[in-house]
Write a protein that holds these residues in place. Sequence first.
Motif, short mmCIF file in Angstrom:
data_model
loop_
_atom_site.label_atom_id
_atom_site.label_comp_id
_atom_site.label_asym_id
_atom_site.label_seq_id
_atom_site.Cartn_x
_atom_site.Cartn_y
_atom_site.Cartn_z
N THR A 147 -6.82 6.66 12.94
CA THR A 147 -7.63 5.49 13.27
C THR A 147 -7.88 4.68 12.02
N ALA A 148 -7.43 3.42 12.03
CA ALA A 148 -7.49 2.57 10.83
C ALA A 148 -6.93 1.19 11.15
N MET A 149 -7.11 0.28 10.20
CA MET A 149 -6.36 -0.98 10.21
C MET A 149 -5.00 -0.70 9.57
N TYR A 150 -3.97 -1.26 10.14
CA TYR A 150 -2.64 -1.12 9.58
C TYR A 150 -2.12 -2.52 9.23
N PHE A 151 -1.70 -2.65 7.97
CA PHE A 151 -1.19 -3.93 7.48
C PHE A 151 0.29 -3.80 7.14
N CYS A 152 1.04 -4.77 7.60
CA CYS A 152 2.44 -4.92 7.22
C CYS A 152 2.48 -5.83 6.00
N ALA A 153 3.37 -5.55 5.06
CA ALA A 153 3.43 -6.36 3.84
C ALA A 153 4.87 -6.58 3.41
N PHE A 154 5.09 -7.73 2.77
CA PHE A 154 6.42 -8.14 2.31
C PHE A 154 6.38 -8.35 0.80
N LYS A 155 7.47 -7.97 0.15
CA LYS A 155 7.60 -8.27 -1.28
C LYS A 155 9.04 -8.68 -1.57
N GLY A 156 9.23 -9.82 -2.20
CA GLY A 156 10.56 -10.23 -2.60
C GLY A 156 11.07 -9.38 -3.75
N SER A 157 12.34 -9.48 -4.05
CA SER A 157 12.89 -8.62 -5.09
C SER A 157 13.39 -9.38 -6.31
N GLY A 158 13.41 -10.70 -6.25
CA GLY A 158 13.97 -11.42 -7.36
C GLY A 158 12.96 -12.23 -8.12
N GLY A 159 13.35 -12.69 -9.30
CA GLY A 159 12.53 -13.60 -10.09
C GLY A 159 11.15 -13.07 -10.35
N SER A 160 10.15 -13.88 -10.03
CA SER A 160 8.77 -13.49 -10.27
C SER A 160 8.09 -13.00 -9.01
N ASN A 161 8.83 -12.34 -8.15
CA ASN A 161 8.28 -11.89 -6.87
C ASN A 161 7.48 -10.61 -7.04
N TYR A 162 6.33 -10.73 -7.66
CA TYR A 162 5.53 -9.55 -7.89
C TYR A 162 4.57 -9.27 -6.75
N LYS A 163 4.20 -10.29 -6.02
CA LYS A 163 3.08 -10.14 -5.10
C LYS A 163 3.49 -9.57 -3.76
N LEU A 164 2.52 -8.95 -3.11
CA LEU A 164 2.65 -8.53 -1.73
C LEU A 164 2.03 -9.61 -0.85
N THR A 165 2.73 -9.94 0.24
CA THR A 165 2.19 -10.85 1.25
C THR A 165 1.90 -10.01 2.49
N PHE A 166 0.65 -10.06 2.92
CA PHE A 166 0.20 -9.20 4.01
C PHE A 166 0.08 -9.96 5.32
N GLY A 167 0.25 -9.22 6.43
CA GLY A 167 -0.12 -9.73 7.73
C GLY A 167 -1.62 -9.56 7.94
N LYS A 168 -2.09 -10.00 9.10
CA LYS A 168 -3.52 -9.96 9.37
C LYS A 168 -4.01 -8.59 9.82
N GLY A 169 -3.09 -7.71 10.12
CA GLY A 169 -3.46 -6.34 10.44
C GLY A 169 -3.58 -6.06 11.94
N THR A 170 -3.43 -4.78 12.26
CA THR A 170 -3.64 -4.27 13.61
C THR A 170 -4.64 -3.12 13.54
N LEU A 171 -5.70 -3.21 14.29
CA LEU A 171 -6.68 -2.13 14.32
C LEU A 171 -6.25 -1.10 15.36
N LEU A 172 -5.91 0.08 14.87
CA LEU A 172 -5.48 1.16 15.75
C LEU A 172 -6.62 2.15 15.94
N THR A 173 -6.90 2.46 17.19
CA THR A 173 -7.90 3.46 17.52
C THR A 173 -7.20 4.61 18.24
N VAL A 174 -7.38 5.81 17.71
CA VAL A 174 -6.85 7.00 18.37
C VAL A 174 -7.99 7.67 19.11
N ASN A 175 -7.81 7.81 20.40
CA ASN A 175 -8.86 8.37 21.26
C ASN A 175 -8.62 9.85 21.53
N PRO A 176 -9.70 10.64 21.53
CA PRO A 176 -9.54 12.08 21.78
C PRO A 176 -9.23 12.37 23.23
#
Lengths: 111, 116
Positions: B87-116
């Motif tokens: 149970t958590a927020m899950y974020f997808c993220a992208f990072k380029g591989s060339g030049g000055s592509n140091y940063k991660l770009t994130f999505g807005k997230g999906t809140l996942l709930t695991v129910n017992p």
Amino acid sequence: EPEVTQTPSHQVTQMGQEVILRCVPISNHLYFYWYRQILGQKVEFLVSFYNNEISEKSEIFDDQFSVERPDGSNFTLKIRSTKLEDSAMYFCAYKGLSGQYFGPGTRLTVT
Amino acid sequence: AQTVTQSQPEMSVQEAETVTLSCTYDTSESNYYLFWYKQPPSRQMILVIRQEAYKQQNATENRFSVNFQKAAKSFSLKISDSQLGDTAMYFCAFKGSGGSNYKLTFGKGTLLTVNP
């Protein structure tokens, strides 16, 4: 366990005050990053830092922000004159083998 | 500029079942990296899995696996045998591989709930 610690864990400050957020590496790392996450929103890149220089920064990282590594160990993010909209979680990250690993974060509250 | 889209704000799953979280991205680069991060209530950001765009084989880490479709620019995360601790927020993220592509770009997230 993350290989960086962040202090303080929570900082409350008044609008217009300067704050310094600290990131302390446990192991030797060369690449560091600062991100922020406004409550309920996505994580946003602020700045990357390599070899004591800024390597990339976002449009959020304006003149109110600065980073440095004053003693070769601690990595700091300074906000000169805080605004209400600076309230957020601030994460330090480092480049590891598989990607960027995040510290536990500092929650900044500007009142 | 790269963009990352997570179209599912919230999802829920029963314990022990399988769930798939969706992520699409847009880029003009041919080589890049994709990540899934987990953010539990403690707000710690935890790297779950990484995929290199040049690799055709989908990445797997224990109960976590991805379905990477480069042509469709899709990168979904499958969690098998879901546990309450997932149970958590899950974020997808992208990072380029060339030049000055140091940063991660994130999505807005999906809140996942695991129910017992």
